[in-house]
Design an enzyme around this catalytic site. Structure first.
Site, PDB file in Angstrom:
ATOM      1  N   SER A  64      -5.197   6.066  -7.448  1.00  0.00           N
ATOM      2  CA  SER A  64      -5.301   4.602  -7.431  1.00  0.00           C
ATOM      3  C   SER A  64      -6.716   4.246  -7.849  1.00  0.00           C
ATOM      4  O   SER A  64      -7.632   5.080  -7.737  1.00  0.00           O
ATOM      5  CB  SER A  64      -5.052   4.103  -6.003  1.00  0.00           C
ATOM      6  OG  SER A  64      -5.491   2.776  -5.841  1.00  0.00           O
ATOM      7  N   TYR A  68      -5.960   4.079   3.378  1.00  0.00           N
ATOM      8  CA  TYR A  68      -5.473   4.209   1.993  1.00  0.00           C
ATOM      9  C   TYR A  68      -6.602   4.675   1.066  1.00  0.00           C
ATOM     10  O   TYR A  68      -6.435   5.601   0.270  1.00  0.00           O
ATOM     11  CB  TYR A  68      -4.923   2.857   1.546  1.00  0.00           C
ATOM     12  CG  TYR A  68      -4.228   2.846   0.203  1.00  0.00           C
ATOM     13  CD1 TYR A  68      -2.871   3.140   0.101  1.00  0.00           C
ATOM     14  CD2 TYR A  68      -4.921   2.542  -0.967  1.00  0.00           C
ATOM     15  CE1 TYR A  68      -2.221   3.123  -1.121  1.00  0.00           C
ATOM     16  CE2 TYR A  68      -4.280   2.524  -2.194  1.00  0.00           C
ATOM     17  CZ  TYR A  68      -2.937   2.807  -2.278  1.00  0.00           C
ATOM     18  OH  TYR A  68      -2.302   2.793  -3.498  1.00  0.00           O
TER      19      TYR A  68
HETATM   20  P1  NAD Z   1       6.871   1.688  -3.564  1.00  0.00           P
HETATM   21  O1  NAD Z   1       6.781   1.208  -2.159  1.00  0.00           O
HETATM   22  O2  NAD Z   1       7.677   0.932  -4.559  1.00  0.00           O
HETATM   23  O3  NAD Z   1       7.378   3.193  -3.589  1.00  0.00           O
HETATM   24  C1  NAD Z   1       6.930   4.138  -2.663  1.00  0.00           C
HETATM   25  C2  NAD Z   1       7.914   5.286  -2.630  1.00  0.00           C
HETATM   26  O4  NAD Z   1       7.491   6.220  -1.639  1.00  0.00           O
HETATM   27  C3  NAD Z   1       9.336   4.855  -2.242  1.00  0.00           C
HETATM   28  O5  NAD Z   1      10.265   5.609  -2.980  1.00  0.00           O
HETATM   29  C4  NAD Z   1       9.404   5.218  -0.762  1.00  0.00           C
HETATM   30  O6  NAD Z   1      10.719   5.439  -0.285  1.00  0.00           O
HETATM   31  C5  NAD Z   1       8.597   6.489  -0.782  1.00  0.00           C
HETATM   32  N1  NAD Z   1       8.137   6.901   0.533  1.00  0.00           N
HETATM   33  C6  NAD Z   1       7.452   6.188   1.467  1.00  0.00           C
HETATM   34  N2  NAD Z   1       7.263   6.929   2.569  1.00  0.00           N
HETATM   35  C7  NAD Z   1       7.854   8.124   2.341  1.00  0.00           C
HETATM   36  C8  NAD Z   1       8.006   9.320   3.096  1.00  0.00           C
HETATM   37  N3  NAD Z   1       7.517   9.440   4.338  1.00  0.00           N
HETATM   38  N4  NAD Z   1       8.683  10.346   2.537  1.00  0.00           N
HETATM   39  C9  NAD Z   1       9.215  10.251   1.285  1.00  0.00           C
HETATM   40  N5  NAD Z   1       9.085   9.154   0.527  1.00  0.00           N
HETATM   41  C10 NAD Z   1       8.414   8.112   1.052  1.00  0.00           C
HETATM   42  O7  NAD Z   1       5.365   1.841  -4.042  1.00  0.00           O
HETATM   43  P2  NAD Z   1       4.682   2.030  -5.491  1.00  0.00           P
HETATM   44  O8  NAD Z   1       3.821   0.863  -5.703  1.00  0.00           O
HETATM   45  O9  NAD Z   1       5.639   2.440  -6.515  1.00  0.00           O
HETATM   46  O10 NAD Z   1       3.692   3.227  -5.123  1.00  0.00           O
HETATM   47  C11 NAD Z   1       3.861   4.537  -5.599  1.00  0.00           C
HETATM   48  C12 NAD Z   1       2.508   5.230  -5.569  1.00  0.00           C
HETATM   49  O11 NAD Z   1       1.612   4.537  -6.428  1.00  0.00           O
HETATM   50  C13 NAD Z   1       1.838   5.253  -4.189  1.00  0.00           C
HETATM   51  O12 NAD Z   1       1.200   6.507  -3.992  1.00  0.00           O
HETATM   52  C14 NAD Z   1       0.804   4.157  -4.299  1.00  0.00           C
HETATM   53  O13 NAD Z   1      -0.281   4.362  -3.437  1.00  0.00           O
HETATM   54  C15 NAD Z   1       0.406   4.282  -5.751  1.00  0.00           C
HETATM   55  N6  NAD Z   1      -0.234   3.098  -6.329  1.00  0.00           N
HETATM   56  C16 NAD Z   1       0.429   1.918  -6.375  1.00  0.00           C
HETATM   57  C17 NAD Z   1      -0.218   0.825  -6.927  1.00  0.00           C
HETATM   58  C18 NAD Z   1       0.448  -0.496  -7.020  1.00  0.00           C
HETATM   59  O14 NAD Z   1      -0.250  -1.471  -7.321  1.00  0.00           O
HETATM   60  N7  NAD Z   1       1.742  -0.608  -6.798  1.00  0.00           N
HETATM   61  C19 NAD Z   1      -1.516   0.946  -7.416  1.00  0.00           C
HETATM   62  C20 NAD Z   1      -2.142   2.170  -7.345  1.00  0.00           C
HETATM   63  C21 NAD Z   1      -1.495   3.247  -6.803  1.00  0.00           C
END
Ligand code: NAD
Length: 261
Positions: free
Chosen positions: A143, A156
């Site tokens: 991130s 985080y």
């Molecule tokens: P999201 O909430 O849409 O997806 C998260 C996924 O992780 C889901 O499939 C959820 O079921 C799964 N998950 C959560 N807890 C879990 C567990 N204990 N075991 C197995 N699966 C689990 O979120 P996203 O935005 O797609 O985020 C995905 C990644 O990208 C994360 O690591 C997040 O930190 C990172 N990220 C997101 C952003 C953003 O702006 N959305 C920015 C930077 C980084």
């Protein structure tokens, strides 16, 4: 079809960025294991949709990324069912927003487990096979918060800085085995994870929804646009290509200029 006959595991791929990675890998011909939580029927629809849309095998594993034994079993089962794990994408992640003095201890532990330690456990289980086959791609979703901080996100930001360090360390360890290890650092991507943190941020900063979107989220992003899940997935596909064989240990930003400021 640059990944035909390869097998991929994408953690946290029932939603958001992870689902986009899984679909992009399948579009390149890889068989994939998807993982994550959610409605059973909705997950089955996504799984069957990947098989139908791309003509690959797609399996679902509901392993909880906070449970080391379930993580090890997921990698073992993927190797048995698909023959190998060639591409590992560590993507599962959650968020919690609170001033540090009120940050619930169990939330801290959960975020470190899911956002950081799970990647250690998957890599630990998948690296031997990659090294033995002399090919592998490990991609960690970090991130912009692996490079800079924002207030109220202590767990985080700590986990994401940690995953950047894990990426570099493992990259050095497997460098001569045809295995690359990189992280992608998106800025704000419009997914359920971002949407869900809006109410807590409204409370923590005493702001309206519009103020949080414009003055907190997109304030950091000079392009004033959310990154798309397809853009993140396209970078992962490039990292899997032969052209990217010498990119390893890198932390690649896709943040609309956020960390340039
Ligand atoms: P999201 O909430 O849409 O997806 C998260 C996924 O992780 C889901 O499939 C959820 O079921 C799964 N998950 C959560 N807890 C879990 C567990 N204990 N075991 C197995 N699966 C689990 O979120 P996203 O935005 O797609 O985020 C995905 C990644 O990208 C994360 O690591 C997040 O930190 C990172 N990220 C997101 C952003 C953003 O702006 N959305 C920015 C930077 C980084």
């Amino acid at each position: 079809m640059s990944l035909a006959k390869r097998a991929a595991v994408v953690t946290g791929s029932t939603s958001g960025i992870g689902l986009a990675y899984a679909r992009a890998l399948a579009a390149e011909g890889a068989n994939v294991v998807i993982n994550g939580f959610g409605d059973k029927d909705a997950i089955e629809k996504e799984r069957a949709g990947i098989e139908k849309d791309f003509g690959v095998k797609c399996l679902y594993d509901g392993a909880d990324m906070s449970k080391p034994a379930e993580i090890a079993a997921m990698i073992g089962n993927a190797e048995k069912a698909l023959g190998s794990v060639d591409v590992l994408v560590n993507n599962a992640g959650i968020q919690f927003v609170s001033p540090v003095e009120d940050f619930p201890i169990e939330k801290w532990d959960q975020i470190i487990a899911i956002n950081l330690s799970s990647a250690f456990h998957t890599i630990r289980a998948a690296a031997p096979g990659m090294k033995a086959r002399k090919w592998g791609r490990i991609i960690n979703t970090a991130s912009a918060h692996s490079l800079v901080a924002s207030p109220f996100k202590s767990a985080y930001v700590s986990a994401k800085h940690g995953i950047a360090g894990l990426t570099k360390t493992v990259a050095l360890e497997v460098a001569t085995f045809g295995v690359t290890v990189n992280c992608i650092s998106p800025g704000y991507v419009w997914t359920p994870l971002v949407e869900k943190q809006i109410p807590d941020t409204m409370k923590a900063r005493n702001m309206t929804k519009e103020q949080v979107m414009n003055d907190v989220l997109l304030a950091a992003q000079p392009t004033k646009q959310f990154v798309t899940v397809e853009q993140v997935a396209a970078l992962a596909i490039f990292l899997c290509s032969d052209a990217a064989a010498n990119i390893t240990g890198a932390n690649i930003s896709m943040d609309g200029g956020w960390t340039a400021a």
